[in-house]
Design a protein around this motif. Structure first.
Motif, PDB file in Angstrom:
ATOM      1  N   PHE A   1     -42.898  12.719  -8.586  1.00  0.00           N
ATOM      2  CA  PHE A   1     -44.144  12.113  -9.045  1.00  0.00           C
ATOM      3  C   PHE A   1     -44.834  12.995 -10.095  1.00  0.00           C
ATOM      4  O   PHE A   1     -46.050  13.256 -10.035  1.00  0.00           O
ATOM      5  CB  PHE A   1     -45.103  11.866  -7.865  1.00  0.00           C
ATOM      6  CG  PHE A   1     -44.524  10.972  -6.816  1.00  0.00           C
ATOM      7  CD1 PHE A   1     -44.471   9.594  -6.998  1.00  0.00           C
ATOM      8  CD2 PHE A   1     -44.016  11.523  -5.643  1.00  0.00           C
ATOM      9  CE1 PHE A   1     -43.929   8.782  -6.023  1.00  0.00           C
ATOM     10  CE2 PHE A   1     -43.473  10.704  -4.663  1.00  0.00           C
ATOM     11  CZ  PHE A   1     -43.423   9.329  -4.849  1.00  0.00           C
ATOM     12  N   VAL A   2     -44.021  13.481 -11.064  1.00  0.00           N
ATOM     13  CA  VAL A   2     -44.556  14.275 -12.173  1.00  0.00           C
ATOM     14  C   VAL A   2     -44.007  13.699 -13.479  1.00  0.00           C
ATOM     15  O   VAL A   2     -43.088  12.875 -13.479  1.00  0.00           O
ATOM     16  CB  VAL A   2     -44.161  15.772 -12.045  1.00  0.00           C
ATOM     17  CG1 VAL A   2     -44.755  16.374 -10.769  1.00  0.00           C
ATOM     18  CG2 VAL A   2     -42.643  15.940 -12.082  1.00  0.00           C
ATOM     19  N   HIS A   3     -44.553  14.168 -14.582  1.00  0.00           N
ATOM     20  CA  HIS A   3     -44.081  13.716 -15.889  1.00  0.00           C
ATOM     21  C   HIS A   3     -42.736  14.376 -16.173  1.00  0.00           C
ATOM     22  O   HIS A   3     -42.484  15.514 -15.746  1.00  0.00           O
ATOM     23  CB  HIS A   3     -45.106  14.071 -16.972  1.00  0.00           C
ATOM     24  CG  HIS A   3     -44.861  13.375 -18.269  1.00  0.00           C
ATOM     25  ND1 HIS A   3     -43.958  13.831 -19.215  1.00  0.00           N
ATOM     26  CD2 HIS A   3     -45.416  12.242 -18.766  1.00  0.00           C
ATOM     27  CE1 HIS A   3     -43.961  13.008 -20.238  1.00  0.00           C
ATOM     28  NE2 HIS A   3     -44.855  12.031 -20.010  1.00  0.00           N
ATOM     29  N   ARG A   4     -41.891  13.718 -16.946  1.00  0.00           N
ATOM     30  CA  ARG A   4     -40.570  14.270 -17.261  1.00  0.00           C
ATOM     31  C   ARG A   4     -40.688  15.585 -18.021  1.00  0.00           C
ATOM     32  O   ARG A   4     -39.840  16.467 -17.882  1.00  0.00           O
ATOM     33  CB  ARG A   4     -39.714  13.266 -18.035  1.00  0.00           C
ATOM     34  CG  ARG A   4     -40.345  12.756 -19.315  1.00  0.00           C
ATOM     35  CD  ARG A   4     -39.490  11.677 -19.997  1.00  0.00           C
ATOM     36  NE  ARG A   4     -38.291  12.259 -20.585  1.00  0.00           N
ATOM     37  CZ  ARG A   4     -37.032  11.949 -20.230  1.00  0.00           C
ATOM     38  NH1 ARG A   4     -36.809  11.071 -19.267  1.00  0.00           N
ATOM     39  NH2 ARG A   4     -36.003  12.520 -20.837  1.00  0.00           N
ATOM     40  N   ASN A   5     -41.759  15.739 -18.830  1.00  0.00           N
ATOM     41  CA  ASN A   5     -41.936  17.003 -19.551  1.00  0.00           C
ATOM     42  C   ASN A   5     -42.182  18.168 -18.577  1.00  0.00           C
ATOM     43  O   ASN A   5     -41.788  19.310 -18.858  1.00  0.00           O
ATOM     44  CB  ASN A   5     -43.110  16.906 -20.537  1.00  0.00           C
ATOM     45  CG  ASN A   5     -42.753  16.036 -21.737  1.00  0.00           C
ATOM     46  OD1 ASN A   5     -41.578  15.815 -22.016  1.00  0.00           O
ATOM     47  ND2 ASN A   5     -43.766  15.539 -22.437  1.00  0.00           N
ATOM     48  N   THR A   6     -42.802  17.859 -17.465  1.00  0.00           N
ATOM     49  CA  THR A   6     -43.022  18.896 -16.444  1.00  0.00           C
ATOM     50  C   THR A   6     -41.696  19.369 -15.888  1.00  0.00           C
ATOM     51  O   THR A   6     -41.484  20.575 -15.661  1.00  0.00           O
ATOM     52  CB  THR A   6     -43.895  18.340 -15.308  1.00  0.00           C
ATOM     53  OG1 THR A   6     -45.161  17.923 -15.854  1.00  0.00           O
ATOM     54  CG2 THR A   6     -44.125  19.383 -14.228  1.00  0.00           C
ATOM     55  N   VAL A   7     -40.786  18.435 -15.688  1.00  0.00           N
ATOM     56  CA  VAL A   7     -39.454  18.797 -15.179  1.00  0.00           C
ATOM     57  C   VAL A   7     -38.742  19.674 -16.203  1.00  0.00           C
ATOM     58  O   VAL A   7     -38.143  20.704 -15.857  1.00  0.00           O
ATOM     59  CB  VAL A   7     -38.626  17.533 -14.866  1.00  0.00           C
ATOM     60  CG1 VAL A   7     -37.203  17.924 -14.449  1.00  0.00           C
ATOM     61  CG2 VAL A   7     -39.306  16.709 -13.781  1.00  0.00           C
ATOM     62  N   PHE A   8     -38.807  19.290 -17.513  1.00  0.00           N
ATOM     63  CA  PHE A   8     -38.191  20.100 -18.562  1.00  0.00           C
ATOM     64  C   PHE A   8     -38.723  21.533 -18.519  1.00  0.00           C
ATOM     65  O   PHE A   8     -37.959  22.514 -18.572  1.00  0.00           O
ATOM     66  CB  PHE A   8     -38.495  19.504 -19.946  1.00  0.00           C
ATOM     67  CG  PHE A   8     -37.518  18.453 -20.387  1.00  0.00           C
ATOM     68  CD1 PHE A   8     -36.165  18.743 -20.539  1.00  0.00           C
ATOM     69  CD2 PHE A   8     -37.951  17.163 -20.662  1.00  0.00           C
ATOM     70  CE1 PHE A   8     -35.276  17.776 -20.960  1.00  0.00           C
ATOM     71  CE2 PHE A   8     -37.064  16.198 -21.081  1.00  0.00           C
ATOM     72  CZ  PHE A   8     -35.719  16.494 -21.229  1.00  0.00           C
ATOM     73  N   LYS A   9     -40.015  21.675 -18.450  1.00  0.00           N
ATOM     74  CA  LYS A   9     -40.622  23.004 -18.477  1.00  0.00           C
ATOM     75  C   LYS A   9     -40.187  23.841 -17.272  1.00  0.00           C
ATOM     76  O   LYS A   9     -39.889  25.031 -17.394  1.00  0.00           O
ATOM     77  CB  LYS A   9     -42.145  22.877 -18.499  1.00  0.00           C
ATOM     78  CG  LYS A   9     -42.698  22.295 -19.809  1.00  0.00           C
ATOM     79  CD  LYS A   9     -44.211  22.123 -19.738  1.00  0.00           C
ATOM     80  CE  LYS A   9     -44.749  21.520 -21.031  1.00  0.00           C
ATOM     81  NZ  LYS A   9     -46.218  21.298 -20.971  1.00  0.00           N
ATOM     82  N   ARG A  10     -40.162  23.202 -16.089  1.00  0.00           N
ATOM     83  CA  ARG A  10     -39.769  23.953 -14.898  1.00  0.00           C
ATOM     84  C   ARG A  10     -38.310  24.400 -14.974  1.00  0.00           C
ATOM     85  O   ARG A  10     -37.974  25.526 -14.578  1.00  0.00           O
ATOM     86  CB  ARG A  10     -39.990  23.099 -13.643  1.00  0.00           C
ATOM     87  CG  ARG A  10     -41.446  22.885 -13.305  1.00  0.00           C
ATOM     88  CD  ARG A  10     -41.577  22.086 -12.001  1.00  0.00           C
ATOM     89  NE  ARG A  10     -42.958  21.774 -11.706  1.00  0.00           N
ATOM     90  CZ  ARG A  10     -43.345  21.025 -10.672  1.00  0.00           C
ATOM     91  NH1 ARG A  10     -42.431  20.536  -9.831  1.00  0.00           N
ATOM     92  NH2 ARG A  10     -44.620  20.779 -10.466  1.00  0.00           N
ATOM     93  N   LEU A  11     -37.456  23.529 -15.475  1.00  0.00           N
ATOM     94  CA  LEU A  11     -36.034  23.889 -15.550  1.00  0.00           C
ATOM     95  C   LEU A  11     -35.814  25.016 -16.573  1.00  0.00           C
ATOM     96  O   LEU A  11     -34.989  25.911 -16.353  1.00  0.00           O
ATOM     97  CB  LEU A  11     -35.193  22.661 -15.919  1.00  0.00           C
ATOM     98  CG  LEU A  11     -35.121  21.560 -14.846  1.00  0.00           C
ATOM     99  CD1 LEU A  11     -34.251  20.418 -15.325  1.00  0.00           C
ATOM    100  CD2 LEU A  11     -34.598  22.118 -13.520  1.00  0.00           C
ATOM    101  N   ARG A  12     -36.549  24.994 -17.690  1.00  0.00           N
ATOM    102  CA  ARG A  12     -36.428  26.073 -18.672  1.00  0.00           C
ATOM    103  C   ARG A  12     -36.928  27.379 -18.070  1.00  0.00           C
ATOM    104  O   ARG A  12     -36.320  28.446 -18.258  1.00  0.00           O
ATOM    105  CB  ARG A  12     -37.220  25.742 -19.943  1.00  0.00           C
ATOM    106  CG  ARG A  12     -36.538  24.722 -20.830  1.00  0.00           C
ATOM    107  CD  ARG A  12     -37.088  24.784 -22.260  1.00  0.00           C
ATOM    108  NE  ARG A  12     -38.527  24.481 -22.280  1.00  0.00           N
ATOM    109  CZ  ARG A  12     -39.042  23.260 -22.467  1.00  0.00           C
ATOM    110  NH1 ARG A  12     -38.219  22.232 -22.649  1.00  0.00           N
ATOM    111  NH2 ARG A  12     -40.352  23.073 -22.479  1.00  0.00           N
ATOM    112  N   ALA A  13     -38.054  27.315 -17.349  1.00  0.00           N
ATOM    113  CA  ALA A  13     -38.593  28.517 -16.720  1.00  0.00           C
ATOM    114  C   ALA A  13     -37.621  29.050 -15.662  1.00  0.00           C
ATOM    115  O   ALA A  13     -37.455  30.275 -15.515  1.00  0.00           O
ATOM    116  CB  ALA A  13     -39.947  28.207 -16.089  1.00  0.00           C
TER     117      ALA A  13
END
Length: 379
Positions: free
Chosen positions: A332-344
């Motif tokens: 239940f988050v934005h896809r950009n949030t997922v991108f940022k977490r995976l990069r981090a």
């Protein structure tokens, strides 16, 4: 006390036993259970005559109590062993009574009817006593046979899951349980063998057999032609599911695997081998890399606990689907949030989850299993 007329009446009935037997056999031949030929004809005749003799002896107070009680007990036990149902057996006993009552009426007419009436209570007592004796013996033998069958089945089930059994014993156990040796089975291991839900589940799963090992309940059944990947609701509560067990000789290994998988995942939710293999292998992996975890997961253990929890949630969702959008939907988050977490996550650990090798390392080294299994590597 009865007068001389009562023994005379009983003697008249005794002389009429051939007719009683003919009436009894004619009526019994129409009764389910006896009509099917389950009981041999000479057995029926012999026991019918014996029953009539006991009735008359008890009515005339000339009964050998030990002998008649032995007869009643043996008859009830024998009919149980011959596979009759209790209702069929007791209907046969009632036919005995009806035939005897008709014979008493014939013998009493016309001069001893009053004698018959005055002994009505005596007749009822003899009938009830005999019925109670044969029914009790039948039920006792049925319970004993059921216990013996349960014991035999339990022993056969134990043999199926023994690790050092010879092929002949295994084949005999499978035959007793009605299992095809070359069938394909599915098996589940459920935690909490004493949980009442286990019995309910076993009864709900058509054709499933239950075996308990320690604190784990094992349920298995033939796949009935379903493909191994086809979901069928066999596993609907927390436990481990082995979808395709080829042959009874593979059941022991499947049970050991499912039990280990249940322990590894904590038995928190329904888990297939594919879903839970990382948790299953993690202890060995942790032992192998002990002291060198940094070579595998970088600075993971230096990150704050709340950050690792956030990464764990995201990584678990991503490795399950491999899709950024599906992960975002799950969390239940934005896809950009997922991108940022995976990069981090990649910067922290050096693991790129889009690379299969790195995704496999993450699954083995980090707490990514169902319900937040504890991490296998030390902090």
């Amino acid at each position: 006390m009865t007068g001389s007329a009562w023994p005379e009446l009983l003697d008249r009935v005794r002389s009429d036993i051939p007719a009683l037997l003919a009436d009894f056999l004619e009526e019994l031949a129409r009764l389910d259970g006896y009509a099917a030929g389950v009981v041999p004809h000479d057995d029926i005749e012999r026991t019918a005559v014996g029953a009539f003799e006991i009735f008359l002896a008890r009515l005339g107070d000339t009964d050998d109590a030990e002998r008649s009680a032995q007869f009643s007990g043996e008859l009830g036990r024998k009919r149980a062993r011959q596979g009759m149902r209790i209702d069929q057996f007791m209907e046969g006993v009632r036919i005995n009574f009806r035939v005897l009552w008709r014979a008493l009426h014939r013998a009493a007419a016309p001069d001893l009817v009053d004698e018959l009436v005055s002994n009505g209570e005596r007749i009822l007592g003899v009938v009830e006593r005999y019925a109670t004796e044969v029914q009790a013996a039948f039920l006792e033998e049925s319970q004993l046979m059921a216990q013996q069958r349960r014991t035999a089945r339990e022993r056969a089930l134990a043999k199926l899951f023994a690790r050092d059994i010879d092929s002949a014993s295994l084949a005999a156990a499978a035959e007793l349980l009605g299992l095809r040796a070359d069938a394909t089975f599915e098996l589940v291991a459920l935690p909490g063998a004493d949980d009442p839900r286990v019995i309910v589940t076993a009864q709900a799963w058509r054709g499933a057999l239950l075996h308990v090992e320690g604190d784990v309940a094992l349920l298995f059944r033939e796949r009935e032609g379903r493909s191994a990947a086809e979901p069928d609701g066999f596993l609907a509560q927390p436990g481990a599911h082995i979808a395709e067990v080829r042959g009874v000789d593979s059941l022991a290994n499947a049970a050991a695997l499912a039990s280990a998988l249940t322990r590894a995942t904590g038995g928190a939710e329904p888990t297939s081998l594919r879903e839970g293999f990382a948790q299953l292998l993690r202890p060995d992996f942790a032992t192998l890399i002990a002291g060198f975890e940094h070579e595998v997961v970088g600075d993971w253990h230096a990150a704050p606990a709340d950050e690792r929890d956030r990464f764990t949630e995201t990584v678990r969702a991503f490795v399950r689907s491999g899709s950024i959008q599906a992960t975002a939907d799950d969390l239940f988050v934005h896809r950009n949030t997922v991108f940022k977490r995976l990069r981090a996550f990649t910067r922290l650990t050096g693991l790129d989850l889009t690379v299969p090798r790195d995704a496999a390392i993450a699954m083995l080294a980090l707490p990514l299993g169902p319900s937040g299994s504890a991490p296998a590597v030390s902090e």
